[in-house]
Write a protein that holds these residues in place. Sequence first.
Motif, PDB file in Angstrom:
ATOM      1  N   UNK A   1      -6.816 -10.535   7.703  1.00 61.95           N
ATOM      2  CA  UNK A   1      -7.224 -11.451   6.643  1.00 61.95           C
ATOM      3  C   UNK A   1      -8.512 -11.014   5.976  1.00 61.95           C
ATOM      4  N   UNK A   2      -9.476 -10.563   6.780  1.00 63.20           N
ATOM      5  CA  UNK A   2     -10.748 -10.060   6.236  1.00 63.20           C
ATOM      6  C   UNK A   2     -10.503  -8.835   5.359  1.00 63.20           C
ATOM      7  N   UNK A   3      -9.705  -7.902   5.866  1.00 67.22           N
ATOM      8  CA  UNK A   3      -9.456  -6.646   5.156  1.00 67.22           C
ATOM      9  C   UNK A   3      -8.813  -6.889   3.797  1.00 67.22           C
ATOM     10  N   UNK A   4      -7.780  -7.739   3.759  1.00 73.25           N
ATOM     11  CA  UNK A   4      -7.095  -8.006   2.488  1.00 73.25           C
ATOM     12  C   UNK A   4      -7.997  -8.781   1.537  1.00 73.25           C
ATOM     13  N   UNK A   5      -8.739  -9.760   2.076  1.00 76.02           N
ATOM     14  CA  UNK A   5      -9.632 -10.544   1.226  1.00 76.02           C
ATOM     15  C   UNK A   5     -10.677  -9.643   0.568  1.00 76.02           C
ATOM     16  N   UNK A   6     -11.216  -8.714   1.335  1.00 75.19           N
ATOM     17  CA  UNK A   6     -12.200  -7.784   0.773  1.00 75.19           C
ATOM     18  C   UNK A   6     -11.554  -6.911  -0.311  1.00 75.19           C
ATOM     19  N   UNK A   7     -10.362  -6.423  -0.039  1.00 71.51           N
ATOM     20  CA  UNK A   7      -9.642  -5.590  -1.006  1.00 71.51           C
ATOM     21  C   UNK A   7      -9.412  -6.351  -2.309  1.00 71.51           C
ATOM     22  N   UNK A   8      -8.989  -7.609  -2.209  1.00 72.20           N
ATOM     23  CA  UNK A   8      -8.722  -8.405  -3.399  1.00 72.20           C
ATOM     24  C   UNK A   8     -10.011  -8.781  -4.125  1.00 72.20           C
ATOM     25  N   UNK A   9     -11.104  -8.916  -3.389  1.00 72.75           N
ATOM     26  CA  UNK A   9     -12.392  -9.211  -4.046  1.00 72.75           C
ATOM     27  C   UNK A   9     -12.830  -8.052  -4.930  1.00 72.75           C
ATOM     28  N   UNK A  10     -12.381  -6.861  -4.592  1.00 73.14           N
ATOM     29  CA  UNK A  10     -12.766  -5.662  -5.342  1.00 73.14           C
ATOM     30  C   UNK A  10     -11.773  -5.302  -6.448  1.00 73.14           C
ATOM     31  N   UNK A  11     -10.590  -5.926  -6.407  1.00 73.73           N
ATOM     32  CA  UNK A  11      -9.536  -5.536  -7.338  1.00 73.73           C
ATOM     33  C   UNK A  11      -9.000  -6.694  -8.176  1.00 73.73           C
ATOM     34  N   UNK A  12      -9.679  -7.817  -8.158  1.00 75.87           N
ATOM     35  CA  UNK A  12      -9.299  -8.946  -9.009  1.00 75.87           C
ATOM     36  C   UNK A  12     -10.565  -9.547  -9.621  1.00 75.87           C
ATOM     37  N   UNK A  13     -10.370 -10.570 -10.435  1.00 74.28           N
ATOM     38  CA  UNK A  13     -11.514 -11.235 -11.073  1.00 74.28           C
ATOM     39  C   UNK A  13     -12.008 -12.432 -10.252  1.00 74.28           C
ATOM     40  N   UNK A  14     -11.492 -12.584  -9.043  1.00 75.95           N
ATOM     41  CA  UNK A  14     -11.884 -13.736  -8.210  1.00 75.95           C
ATOM     42  C   UNK A  14     -12.690 -13.258  -6.996  1.00 75.95           C
ATOM     43  N   UNK A  15     -13.708 -12.467  -7.278  1.00 78.07           N
ATOM     44  CA  UNK A  15     -14.503 -11.865  -6.204  1.00 78.07           C
ATOM     45  C   UNK A  15     -15.095 -12.902  -5.261  1.00 78.07           C
ATOM     46  N   UNK A  16     -15.742 -13.922  -5.800  1.00 76.79           N
ATOM     47  CA  UNK A  16     -16.397 -14.926  -4.960  1.00 76.79           C
ATOM     48  C   UNK A  16     -15.393 -15.647  -4.065  1.00 76.79           C
ATOM     49  N   UNK A  17     -14.249 -16.022  -4.632  1.00 78.82           N
ATOM     50  CA  UNK A  17     -13.225 -16.730  -3.863  1.00 78.82           C
ATOM     51  C   UNK A  17     -12.779 -15.916  -2.653  1.00 78.82           C
TER      52      UNK A  17
ATOM     53  N   UNK B   1       0.804  -1.223   0.000  1.00 80.75           N
ATOM     54  CA  UNK B   1       0.000   0.000   0.000  1.00 80.75           C
ATOM     55  C   UNK B   1       0.837   1.274   0.000  1.00 80.75           C
ATOM     56  N   UNK B   2       2.040   1.207   0.557  1.00 73.42           N
ATOM     57  CA  UNK B   2       2.838   2.424   0.672  1.00 73.42           C
ATOM     58  C   UNK B   2       3.959   2.532  -0.359  1.00 73.42           C
ATOM     59  N   UNK B   3       4.249   1.406  -1.059  1.00 69.74           N
ATOM     60  CA  UNK B   3       5.379   1.445  -1.997  1.00 69.74           C
ATOM     61  C   UNK B   3       5.031   0.960  -3.404  1.00 69.74           C
ATOM     62  N   UNK B   4       4.561  -0.287  -3.533  1.00 74.77           N
ATOM     63  CA  UNK B   4       4.547  -0.916  -4.857  1.00 74.77           C
ATOM     64  C   UNK B   4       3.181  -1.021  -5.516  1.00 74.77           C
ATOM     65  N   UNK B   5       2.119  -1.252  -4.743  1.00 71.69           N
ATOM     66  CA  UNK B   5       0.775  -1.548  -5.256  1.00 71.69           C
ATOM     67  C   UNK B   5       0.762  -2.784  -6.155  1.00 71.69           C
ATOM     68  N   UNK B   6       1.739  -3.665  -5.994  1.00 73.62           N
ATOM     69  CA  UNK B   6       1.802  -4.895  -6.779  1.00 73.62           C
ATOM     70  C   UNK B   6       0.996  -5.991  -6.096  1.00 73.62           C
ATOM     71  N   UNK B   7       0.221  -6.722  -6.902  1.00 65.98           N
ATOM     72  CA  UNK B   7      -0.609  -7.784  -6.349  1.00 65.98           C
ATOM     73  C   UNK B   7       0.235  -8.879  -5.693  1.00 65.98           C
ATOM     74  N   UNK B   8       1.454  -9.058  -6.166  1.00 66.67           N
ATOM     75  CA  UNK B   8       2.305 -10.103  -5.600  1.00 66.67           C
ATOM     76  C   UNK B   8       2.545  -9.870  -4.111  1.00 66.67           C
ATOM     77  N   UNK B   9       2.708  -8.607  -3.735  1.00 70.18           N
ATOM     78  CA  UNK B   9       2.979  -8.296  -2.331  1.00 70.18           C
ATOM     79  C   UNK B   9       1.737  -8.499  -1.463  1.00 70.18           C
ATOM     80  N   UNK B  10       0.590  -8.037  -1.922  1.00 68.41           N
ATOM     81  CA  UNK B  10      -0.611  -8.171  -1.111  1.00 68.41           C
ATOM     82  C   UNK B  10      -1.073  -9.628  -1.063  1.00 68.41           C
TER      83      UNK B  10
END
Length: 891
Positions: free
Chosen positions: A429-445, A379-388
């Motif tokens: 875990x909840x916070x990151x999962x929610x973030x990834x549900x909104x920023x990837x194509x795997x929302x349901x997962x 969040x503070x440096x890369x915004x790369x999905x690999x890190x999150x």
Amino acid sequence: MFIDFRTWLIVLSISFLWVYPSQSQSISSADALFVQSKYDEAYQAYHAVAETYFSNNQLDEYVGCHLKMAECLISRGKVDAGIQSAESTIQFIHKNVSDTVTWTAHARMVVGNGYLHIGRNDLAIEQLLLAEPSLVDGTLELAECFENIGIAYWNNGNQYLALQYHEKALSIRNKQKAADVLLGDSNNNIGLVRLKDQPLQSIIYFNRALTFYESDLEANRRKIALCYANIAFASAELSNYQDALQYLDKMEAIWATIHQGDHANKAFVISSRGRIYEMKGEFDQALVYQQQALKMYLNLHGEKHPDVANTYFLIGQVYQEKSDYKMAAESYQQSIYANLFDQEEVDLYSLPVIENYYNADILLSSLQAKAKALEAYHFEKTLKLRDINGALSAYILCDQLINEIRQTRINEADKLRLSVIAADVNENGISISKYLSENTFRKKHYLELAFEFAERSKAAVLLSAINDTKAKHFAGIPDSELAIEDSLKTEIDYLEQMLLQEISDEDRLAFKEKLFDYQLSLREFVKELEINYPQYYSLKYNTELASVSELQAELQADQLVLSYFVGADKLYVFSISQNKYELLEVAKGEKFENKVLGMRNAIKYRMQDSFEPISSELYGLLIPKFSSQVKEITIFPDGILSTVPFESLVSETSPTTRYLIQDVAINYDYSATLYLQKRGSFINNGKALLIAPVAFSTSFGMSDLPATKEEVREIKYLFDGNQMGVETIVDDNANEMNFKKKLESGYKYLHLATHGVVDESNPSLSRIFLAPRGDEDGSLYCGEIYNLKINADLVSLSACETGLGKISKGEGVIGLSRALKYAGAQNLMVSLWTVNDQSTSDLMISFYKNHLIHSTSSGFTRDLQKAKLEMLNSEKYSMPYYWAPFVLVGK
């Protein structure tokens, strides 16, 4: 929240084993060298004497020398060689020595000590518990074994149990008038257990230990040095950093006279300085010290060792404080793999298999810290999905490891302490999962993963306890075996209750010793069950949780589930209906907890003008929009939300006040997993048991409840009118003995119209009041309820504040309702505050009347709603004070 391991290595170094009786001048010389920490010379001296003993066929003495040689190897840092030597000695003992049992026990103590030195607390406990039964009761050898068991339990997070073992060891040593050095060891270790939670109290024990050690300054230099370190850490906990550094100076001066060149004790002093400088906020200096300590540890141990893992972790913490998140994550990754003795790191994102680790708690700290560092790096440096994604993967591993650690925690207080750490992991875990549900194509997962994290945060300790009870039932364990367990638990409960009373120091010591013995017997009994009934073991440790799809499959079209997670700054609301699942993230805003408490107090004290605006505001935060088709909402609350009735949330304020209860029926449960668990594991008799003591002793400070006699009479008529069996126990007959005897018949409905009191500081003192009888004062304590067997479909506590208790992060309310749930109650009706005697009676009668109209129905939720609406629409009892506090836990 990170686990703090600043003191973890101190206690490892202070374990001392049984000293074999000197039988010659040569042995005395070898013992003296050992006490002076001249381990290489002591090893040679013991070896020479051992050869003489073997030549003279003095095999017992020969074994004693070989075990001392193994101790020398362990103390010198050659732990694997020391363990191997002691295990080889065990083989020799079985072939050549007559007193096999005693010598094997002593050898196992040496092996256990070796495992302590390398952080394998699980293996240390295994060896020491095998040794303990063969040692003579009340002897110093047994005290030594207890002390080392206490050290191992403390290392793996069982603080309560560790304290019991250390206090038992101290008691034996006091009775045996043991040498000052042994009394010093016991006081030192008790101080260590208390250090984190009670630093001032721990300093008292450390100074007491220091006084004992200083009776022989030369012989006890090592122990004095370690005691200085402990006082340093206690001082640092109290923010007395200068004092802490001065004690480390004293420690360092002693090691300089004892050790030549690099040594683990010297590295520990350097690392400790770094930790204190970090606490002071001087991060650059802290990093220099930690890197110096790491270099020395690596020279001594190589890459794989708990000392190395711990130091990498501390280096990572300094980088994290300096906002260098990449270096922090890399340091934590090195800590993780230094703690795994058969896995190698590939890169920053490689994931370990959670097995074959030295110390579970250090591993958990490192995984959690790595996740936080990668999250910040994203969040503070890369915004790369690999890190999150790397952060999320680390949190998933944390969750897996927490499940494993939970199985090693024995006392509930230690399990609850772990739940606090788990709650922090789950929030992220909840916070990151929610973030990834909104920023990837795997929302349901990712939304399903978020729900899993939330579910793991709910009542895990209670779920584990209930699984244990059910496992015993389904594993076919004979009643005779379970009766033994029941008797042990009953005695333990009695002793724990006595220790909470005002008693003399002499009686307190006697009760503590009895409690220790009974709890030890219970642990041994359960271990035997796990061995003899493999199905019990498998069912007991089943950690499978309910999923979103499983929950949806059980819901009707007009039902909605709202599950809550209260985070540090945000509120997560999981909204689940038959065909829809949403995760909402809501900012808590300022003073959220105060608003919840304010709403509760405004209802309780009938301050309607204050209540309505707060309740309306909380409605906006807590209740998402839902379809008009919804007629029933199930709430899985979290934290402080467990103390308020959602029914009383105000949805509209004009033209008239409208409450949530007027739109939907409300029920509650601890988690989705418990909500979906199969009902009816035990058979009941289909009858109702109604209980009303009516009059109460003035010593309780409780008013009489005259309306309860009419209440149970009216409820009895209702059951009679529906041709359903019913029994009543009132007045003096409503005592504890009669109540417990009646429970043996297994009633479908259990109704207690009486007082109840919740003790939030000591939940085990929460109680339901019955009529006194003989030596019974009428108090049915929470601990006793846990040991009852209740098969009722519904338990109604028409009493005061029976739904409250101590709020434990990650577990909810610890109190009477939790105890009744554990005891087997399928559904509970409890109250959240003291309510008018007559209005309570009216509501209960109305509830049963509504329910018995459709007695074939299995649910109670809408029956309670109807009863509440009747009161709300009445002239006399329309205020929430009267109808809101009664809540249904169940369906």
